[in-house]
Design a protein around this motif. Structure first.
Motif, mmCIF file in Angstrom:
data_model
loop_
_atom_site.group_PDB
_atom_site.id
_atom_site.type_symbol
_atom_site.label_atom_id
_atom_site.label_comp_id
_atom_site.label_asym_id
_atom_site.label_seq_id
_atom_site.Cartn_x
_atom_site.Cartn_y
_atom_site.Cartn_z
ATOM 1 N N VAL A 114 0.841 -1.204 0.000
ATOM 2 C CA VAL A 114 0.000 0.000 0.000
ATOM 3 C C VAL A 114 0.875 1.254 0.000
ATOM 4 O O VAL A 114 0.646 2.201 -0.759
ATOM 5 N N GLY A 115 1.911 1.248 0.846
ATOM 6 C CA GLY A 115 2.788 2.413 0.914
ATOM 7 C C GLY A 115 3.499 2.657 -0.397
ATOM 8 O O GLY A 115 3.586 3.796 -0.873
ATOM 9 N N ALA A 116 3.997 1.566 -0.999
ATOM 10 C CA ALA A 116 4.683 1.713 -2.277
ATOM 11 C C ALA A 116 3.736 2.261 -3.329
ATOM 12 O O ALA A 116 4.102 3.114 -4.140
ATOM 13 N N LEU A 117 2.472 1.785 -3.298
ATOM 14 C CA LEU A 117 1.490 2.255 -4.274
ATOM 15 C C LEU A 117 1.270 3.755 -4.131
ATOM 16 O O LEU A 117 1.273 4.510 -5.114
ATOM 17 N N ALA A 118 1.119 4.202 -2.875
ATOM 18 C CA ALA A 118 0.879 5.631 -2.662
ATOM 19 C C ALA A 118 2.064 6.455 -3.161
ATOM 20 O O ALA A 118 1.891 7.438 -3.899
ATOM 21 N N ALA A 119 3.283 6.055 -2.771
ATOM 22 C CA ALA A 119 4.454 6.836 -3.177
ATOM 23 C C ALA A 119 4.623 6.810 -4.688
ATOM 24 O O ALA A 119 4.925 7.836 -5.312
ATOM 25 N N ALA A 120 4.409 5.627 -5.305
ATOM 26 C CA ALA A 120 4.572 5.528 -6.754
ATOM 27 C C ALA A 120 3.548 6.389 -7.472
ATOM 28 O O ALA A 120 3.838 6.986 -8.511
ATOM 29 N N THR A 121 2.330 6.469 -6.910
ATOM 30 C CA THR A 121 1.316 7.312 -7.537
ATOM 31 C C THR A 121 1.740 8.775 -7.508
ATOM 32 O O THR A 121 1.625 9.497 -8.504
ATOM 33 N N VAL A 122 2.251 9.197 -6.351
ATOM 34 C CA VAL A 122 2.700 10.588 -6.253
ATOM 35 C C VAL A 122 3.789 10.863 -7.278
ATOM 36 O O VAL A 122 3.746 11.848 -8.028
ATOM 37 N N ILE A 123 4.769 9.947 -7.336
ATOM 38 C CA ILE A 123 5.878 10.159 -8.267
ATOM 39 C C ILE A 123 5.391 10.149 -9.715
ATOM 40 O O ILE A 123 5.827 10.953 -10.543
ATOM 41 N N ALA A 124 4.452 9.265 -10.004
ATOM 42 C CA ALA A 124 3.937 9.212 -11.374
ATOM 43 C C ALA A 124 3.223 10.509 -11.729
ATOM 44 O O ALA A 124 3.356 11.027 -12.836
ATOM 45 N N LEU A 125 2.484 11.057 -10.762
ATOM 46 C CA LEU A 125 1.802 12.327 -11.010
ATOM 47 C C LEU A 125 2.823 13.432 -11.252
ATOM 48 O O LEU A 125 2.691 14.238 -12.171
ATOM 49 N N VAL A 126 3.855 13.458 -10.405
ATOM 50 C CA VAL A 126 4.886 14.485 -10.576
ATOM 51 C C VAL A 126 5.552 14.328 -11.935
ATOM 52 O O VAL A 126 5.779 15.303 -12.654
ATOM 53 N N ALA A 127 5.833 13.063 -12.306
ATOM 54 C CA ALA A 127 6.527 12.825 -13.563
ATOM 55 C C ALA A 127 5.658 13.171 -14.760
ATOM 56 O O ALA A 127 6.168 13.393 -15.848
ATOM 57 N N SER A 128 4.334 13.219 -14.562
ATOM 58 C CA SER A 128 3.482 13.529 -15.693
ATOM 59 C C SER A 128 3.457 15.021 -16.001
ATOM 60 O O SER A 128 2.960 15.417 -17.044
ATOM 61 N N SER A 129 3.994 15.828 -15.096
ATOM 62 C CA SER A 129 4.102 17.243 -15.437
ATOM 63 C C SER A 129 5.213 17.403 -16.468
ATOM 64 O O SER A 129 6.230 16.704 -16.419
ATOM 65 N N ALA A 130 4.987 18.300 -17.396
ATOM 66 C CA ALA A 130 5.878 18.391 -18.552
ATOM 67 C C ALA A 130 7.314 18.700 -18.127
ATOM 68 O O ALA A 130 8.266 18.101 -18.611
ATOM 69 N N ARG A 131 7.456 19.604 -17.177
ATOM 70 C CA ARG A 131 8.797 20.051 -16.804
ATOM 71 C C ARG A 131 9.612 18.922 -16.189
ATOM 72 O O ARG A 131 10.722 18.633 -16.598
ATOM 73 N N VAL A 132 9.033 18.292 -15.163
ATOM 74 C CA VAL A 132 9.787 17.289 -14.433
ATOM 75 C C VAL A 132 9.941 16.028 -15.269
ATOM 76 O O VAL A 132 10.987 15.387 -15.261
ATOM 77 N N GLY A 133 8.870 15.677 -16.021
ATOM 78 C CA GLY A 133 8.906 14.443 -16.768
ATOM 79 C C GLY A 133 10.000 14.409 -17.809
ATOM 80 O O GLY A 133 10.527 13.348 -18.128
ATOM 81 N N THR A 134 10.373 15.554 -18.331
ATOM 82 C CA THR A 134 11.381 15.568 -19.378
ATOM 83 C C THR A 134 12.783 15.743 -18.826
ATOM 84 O O THR A 134 13.741 15.705 -19.564
ATOM 85 N N SER A 135 12.917 15.960 -17.540
ATOM 86 C CA SER A 135 14.245 16.159 -16.984
ATOM 87 C C SER A 135 14.532 15.074 -15.948
ATOM 88 O O SER A 135 13.971 15.096 -14.858
ATOM 89 N N PRO A 136 15.394 14.113 -16.295
ATOM 90 C CA PRO A 136 15.697 13.030 -15.353
ATOM 91 C C PRO A 136 16.156 13.552 -13.996
ATOM 92 O O PRO A 136 15.732 13.045 -12.955
ATOM 93 N N ALA A 137 16.986 14.578 -14.009
ATOM 94 C CA ALA A 137 17.536 15.057 -12.742
ATOM 95 C C ALA A 137 16.433 15.621 -11.853
ATOM 96 O O ALA A 137 16.394 15.370 -10.651
ATOM 97 N N LEU A 138 15.497 16.375 -12.453
ATOM 98 C CA LEU A 138 14.436 16.969 -11.640
ATOM 99 C C LEU A 138 13.565 15.883 -11.024
ATOM 100 O O LEU A 138 13.104 16.007 -9.889
#
Lengths: 323, 397
Positions: A114-138
């Motif tokens: 459950v915890g991994a799912l929650a964290a992965a969802t947050v990260i996936a949402l963040v990664a779906s933003s154009a800025r962060v998603g295109t920059s590996p470092a960000l």
């Protein structure tokens, strides 16, 4: 593969108590060969076999999770640990221990998922933003932020409950000791399911690597593919964390070893990544037993020491990241 | 020749072009050049330029005074609350009496000066040290993500300090160890990122170092007994809950020395906002300045960490907040004030707003809140200001 066999052998044979390789072998072949009460037999059967099995499972799961994660984020420095997924598992496990009083490994694995799912969802949402998603470092910075927030919450729970802290502080460094064999066996089907799932999404990940438009043009549906890949990461990383604690960098190492060995195809890389991840965790565990005798250094710490330079080398190399 | 000068100068100050400048910038009606002869036209244009610069500077100064006054008001308000709230609530008059040490006020003097003031002051000086440290590093590396808590400097300090504590050291020796750890971490990150100090590579390498330091801390924790481990956890989250006047004096004097150093070095530091070539062209030595600033930043972070632990995200957030308030970079002094206000406020929240008997260390509040801020900034593009600056630099001939 040969390396894996070597590390498995070493993991069984090396430790604070010197054991004869022949004795190890005979115990493995016939548990009663040296007599049920023999110290060597007990050491091998009760201590070394379980930690070897658990190291294999956790390492393989994290290695493959690294490949899937790098594929779905199109980010060569993605890793379940770096991006905060294992931190999510840690937090959930601590809640499980402290609040719900869970003691069984299977119960903890549920919390870890459950915890991994929650964290992965947050990260996936963040990664779906154009800025962060295109920059590996960000994206890695965002992962560090998720880790920081979750470890704050984890600490809040821990500080209010010394008993939990006492268990947690050994678990959090990524240790293979003190785990029961049946815990590993109980969670093995989950790891297996995750590995099969990873192979299934492998082909879609190849398409994703070509870019959203091309993938869509080839007839792949993006959202279900991403969701499936994230589910695979969650199962693999969550289970591995429940087994061995939050170990960082294994996914990174596994994915890059596989890329070096067999090139770009995701499905082809997964077996190699699994082997490399398992070998790395076991190697770290064995090294940890050797460097500070008669004490031990936990596998997670050794992996961090080995993995941080690798991340630096990747970032420095031209092919790695152009930020 | 004189026409584009005003807008460019205005841009260099980071301000919007003045209305006069914009009017000058618009093409002359009918496409005719403005008619002035050389003898009187040039002085007029110069005077307008000077006036525009003067106006811009006055605006900057007014804004600086307003911002600083605003932060000071916040700090005083938070401070009054911190001194007044607690198991024995005090009225504002009692707080003032306690501060002044007036007789006949019962326990107020003891409660204020003995119990609550040290904690408040420690929060303020530690916050100032972290804010200054972060803003300094961010400004010389020209990257808002390059703050000591993200790139492993506070991590290195923590690891060294924990090892020192486990090795039986106390007091100043622990601070010294933290300093060594911070400097080692900084050197490793700088050396490993090579010439591309400004890029995202610096940040990712720093994160790798931070994870490495984290592993060392974990190792030290497993070797301690449970009581030690628990107090180490408190410290590792960052807490100002066990203040001593020695600690306050140590951090306070470090901040004071650093502030003096910054005032003395304000010109070289200002040149850091240019690229290295331009900075050299106006006679600055950017590399030496950068090394000195990084060393100073490490010292500030290490001293704060050795006393209060690595309070998360204060160093990271203070600089951007200060920049936004002031509307220009680097705004180091403002960042120090912001850091002080943030830590004092977070400690107030930790002490009084978190339900339950446990009063969590301040780092928990800043960690949980700061991560949300960081992610929001990443997604919404906090670097917009930086990007715009880069774009502007690019378009400039």
């Amino acid at each position: 593969m040969a390396l894996l066999v070597l590390t498995v052998a070493a993991s069984l044979a090396v430790g604070a108590r010197a054991t004869d390789p022949a004795a190890v072998l005979s115990v493995l072949i016939d548990p009663l060969a040296l007599g049920a009460g023999s110290v060597d037999a007990v050491v091998v059967r009760e201590l070394r076999v379980p930690r070897t099995v658990i190291g294999l499972l956790a390492g393989a799961a994290l290695g493959v999770a690294g490949v899937v994660m790098q594929g779905v984020t199109r980010n060569p420095i993605a890793d379940p640990g770096l991006l905060g997924v294992t931190a999510g598992s840690s937090f959930a496990v601590v809640v499980g221990i402290a609040v719900a009083g869970v003691t069984s490994v299977v119960g903890l694995a549920g919390f870890a998922l459950v915890g991994a799912l929650a964290a992965a969802t947050v990260i996936a949402l963040v990664a779906s933003s154009a800025r962060v998603g295109t920059s590996p470092a960000l994206l890695v910075v965002a992962g560090a932020a998720v880790t920081a927030a979750l470890s704050s919450l984890t600490t809040l729970v821990l500080l209010s409950d010394p008993q939990t802290l006492d268990r947690y502080r050994f678990w959090t460094v990524g240790s293979l000791t003190g785990r029961e064999l049946d815990a590993g066996l109980a969670l093995a089907p989950l790891v297996a399911a995750g590995l099969v799932g990873a192979l299934i999404v492998g082909r879609s990940l190849d398409a994703l690597a070509l870019g959203d438009d091309v993938a869509r043009g080839l007839g792949f549906r993006l959202a279900p593919t991403r969701a499936a890949a994230i589910a695979v990461v969650v199962v693999l990383a969550g289970t591995a964390t429940a087994l061995a604690g939050p170990i960082v960098f294994v996914g990174l190492v596994g994915a890059h070893a596989a890329r070096a060995a067999v090139g770009g195809g995701h499905a082809a890389r997964m077996p190699v990544a699994a082997v490399a991840g398992a070998a790395l965790v076991l190697l770290a565990d064995v090294l940890g037993r050797l460097v500070v005798p008669p004490g031990e250094l936990e596998a997670g710490i050794v992996v961090a020491v080995l993995g941080a330079p690798l991340l630096i080398a990747l970032v420095r190399s031209r092919s790695g990241v152009t930020a | 020749m004189t026409r584009p000068l005003v807008p460019v100068l205005d841009q260099m100050k980071g301000a919007r072009p003045s209305r006069a400048a914009r009017r000058r910038d618009t093409p002359h009606p009918g496409g005719r050049l403005p008619s002035f002869d050389r003898a009187e036209g040039l002085p007029t244009a110069c005077a307008a330029t000077v006036a525009a610069i003067e106006a811009g500077r006055a605006r900057d100064r007014r804004r600086a005074i307003g911002v600083v006054a605003g932060i000071l008001v916040v700090i005083v308000a938070v401070g009054m609350l911190a001194l007044a709230l607690g198991d024995v609530p005090l009225a504002p008059a009692e707080v003032v009496a306690g501060l002044l040490g007036l007789e006949g006020t019962g326990g107020a003097v003891f409660i204020v000066q003995g119990l609550r003031l040290p904690r408040l002051l420690l929060a303020l000086v530690v916050g100032a040290a972290l804010g200054l440290s972060g803003a300094l590093l961010q400004s010389v590396v020209r990257n808002p993500l390059a703050s000591p808590d993200i790139v492993g400097v506070t991590g290195g300090a923590s690891a060294a300090a924990v090892l020192a504590i486990a090795g039986g050291l106390t007091g100043l020796a622990v601070s010294g160890a933290a300093l060594v750890g911070a400097l080692v971490a900084t050197s490793v990150v700088v050396a490993a990122s090579g010439r591309a100090v400004a890029g995202a590579r610096f940040v990712v390498i720093g994160i790798a170092v931070a994870f490495l330091a984290n592993g060392i801390v974990g190792y030290a924790l497993t070797r301690a007994n449970l009581t030690q481990a628990q107090s180490a956890w408190f410290w590792l989250v960052g807490s100002v809950g066990s203040p001593s006047w020695d600690d306050v004096a140590l951090v306070g004097s470090t901040v004071a020395v650093a502030a003096l150093g910054l005032v003395a070095a304000r010109r070289p530091l200002a040149a850091q906002s240019l690229d290295d070539g331009s900075a050299r062209a106006i006679g600055a030595s950017p590399v030496a300045t950068r090394v000195a600033a990084m060393t100073g930043s490490s010292i500030l972070a290490a001293v704060a960490v050795s006393v209060a632990g690595p309070i998360a995200f204060v160093a990271f957030a203070s600089g951007p907040i200060a920049r936004r308030l002031r509307g220009r970079s680097p705004a180091l002094g403002t960042a120090a004030l912001v850091g002080a206000a943030v830590v004092a406020l977070a400690d107030l929240v930790a002490q009084h707003l978190i339900p339950g008997t446990l009063s969590p260390p301040v780092g928990l509040i800043t960690g949980a809140a700061g991560a949300v801020v960081l992610i929001a900034l990443l997604v919404r593009g906090e670097q917009a200001g930086v990007d715009r600056g880069a774009a502007r630099k690019g378009t400039r001939p």
